[in-house]
Design a protein around this motif. Structure first.
Motif, PDB file in Angstrom:
ATOM      1  N   ASN A  73      47.018 -17.284 -41.566  1.00 29.13           N
ATOM      2  CA  ASN A  73      46.535 -16.854 -40.251  1.00 29.13           C
ATOM      3  C   ASN A  73      45.182 -17.457 -39.941  1.00 29.13           C
ATOM      4  OD1 ASN A  73      48.756 -15.106 -39.826  1.00 29.13           O
ATOM      5  ND2 ASN A  73      47.804 -13.622 -41.179  1.00 29.13           N
ATOM      6  N   ALA A  74      44.907 -17.549 -38.620  1.00 26.02           N
ATOM      7  CA  ALA A  74      43.613 -18.019 -38.134  1.00 26.02           C
ATOM      8  C   ALA A  74      43.106 -17.016 -37.108  1.00 26.02           C
ATOM      9  CB  ALA A  74      43.753 -19.397 -37.497  1.00 26.02           C
ATOM     10  N   LYS A  75      41.816 -17.088 -36.790  1.00 26.75           N
ATOM     11  CA  LYS A  75      41.271 -16.197 -35.768  1.00 26.75           C
ATOM     12  C   LYS A  75      41.908 -16.503 -34.421  1.00 26.75           C
ATOM     13  CE  LYS A  75      36.668 -16.646 -36.448  1.00 26.75           C
ATOM     14  NZ  LYS A  75      35.256 -16.379 -36.175  1.00 26.75           N
ATOM     15  N   CYS A  76      42.090 -15.469 -33.646  1.00 27.63           N
ATOM     16  CA  CYS A  76      42.634 -15.638 -32.306  1.00 27.63           C
ATOM     17  C   CYS A  76      41.642 -16.423 -31.465  1.00 27.63           C
ATOM     18  CB  CYS A  76      42.900 -14.267 -31.689  1.00 27.63           C
ATOM     19  SG  CYS A  76      43.477 -14.343 -29.978  1.00 27.63           S
ATOM     20  N   GLY A  77      42.131 -17.390 -30.724  1.00 25.97           N
ATOM     21  CA  GLY A  77      41.260 -18.224 -29.911  1.00 25.97           C
ATOM     22  C   GLY A  77      40.779 -17.536 -28.643  1.00 25.97           C
TER      23      GLY A  77
END
Length: 118
Positions: A73-77
């Motif tokens: 997962n990555a941070k929400c843009g």
């Protein structure tokens, strides 16, 4: 055997009991086995620049897949990982982010492409 013969054997100057053609065949066999072993430089010259590029791309892809499995997962843009949007007129007002549904994280692009969830 006499003492002179023992010294000749130790010093390596004694005649060999094998004929010359047997010795030559043994040397040819050892040279053939030496030519079968290759170094990394020989392998690189054999595969050429296109093969080397292909190997590097495959290694980079393998590292990317490992990275996806370790960090899926990555941070929400949109909300920058907060999980909430603040109102533009009333800045104290908040609502859950529509993009990540309030979680603050989104699956990475590679995870969505290669590891599709059913």
């Amino acid at each position: 055997m006499n003492l002179a013969h023992h010294f000749a054997v130790v010093l390596g100057t004694a005649p060999t009991p094998q004929p010359d053609h047997v010795t030559a065949a043994g040397q040819a066999a050892s040279q053939a086995s030496d030519s079968n072993t290759s170094t990394a430089a020989d392998v690189l010259t054999a595969i050429g620049p296109a093969g080397m590029l292909l190997l590097l791309l495959m290694a980079a892809f393998a590292l990317y897949v490992v990275s996806l499995s370790l960090h899926p997962n990555a941070k929400c843009g949109r909300c920058k990982g907060a999980g909430r949007h603040h109102g533009s007129v009333f800045s104290y007002a908040q609502r859950p982010c529509n993009s990540c549904k309030g979680r603050g994280i989104q699956p990475r692009l590679g995870r969505r492409l290669f590891f599709k969830q059913q």
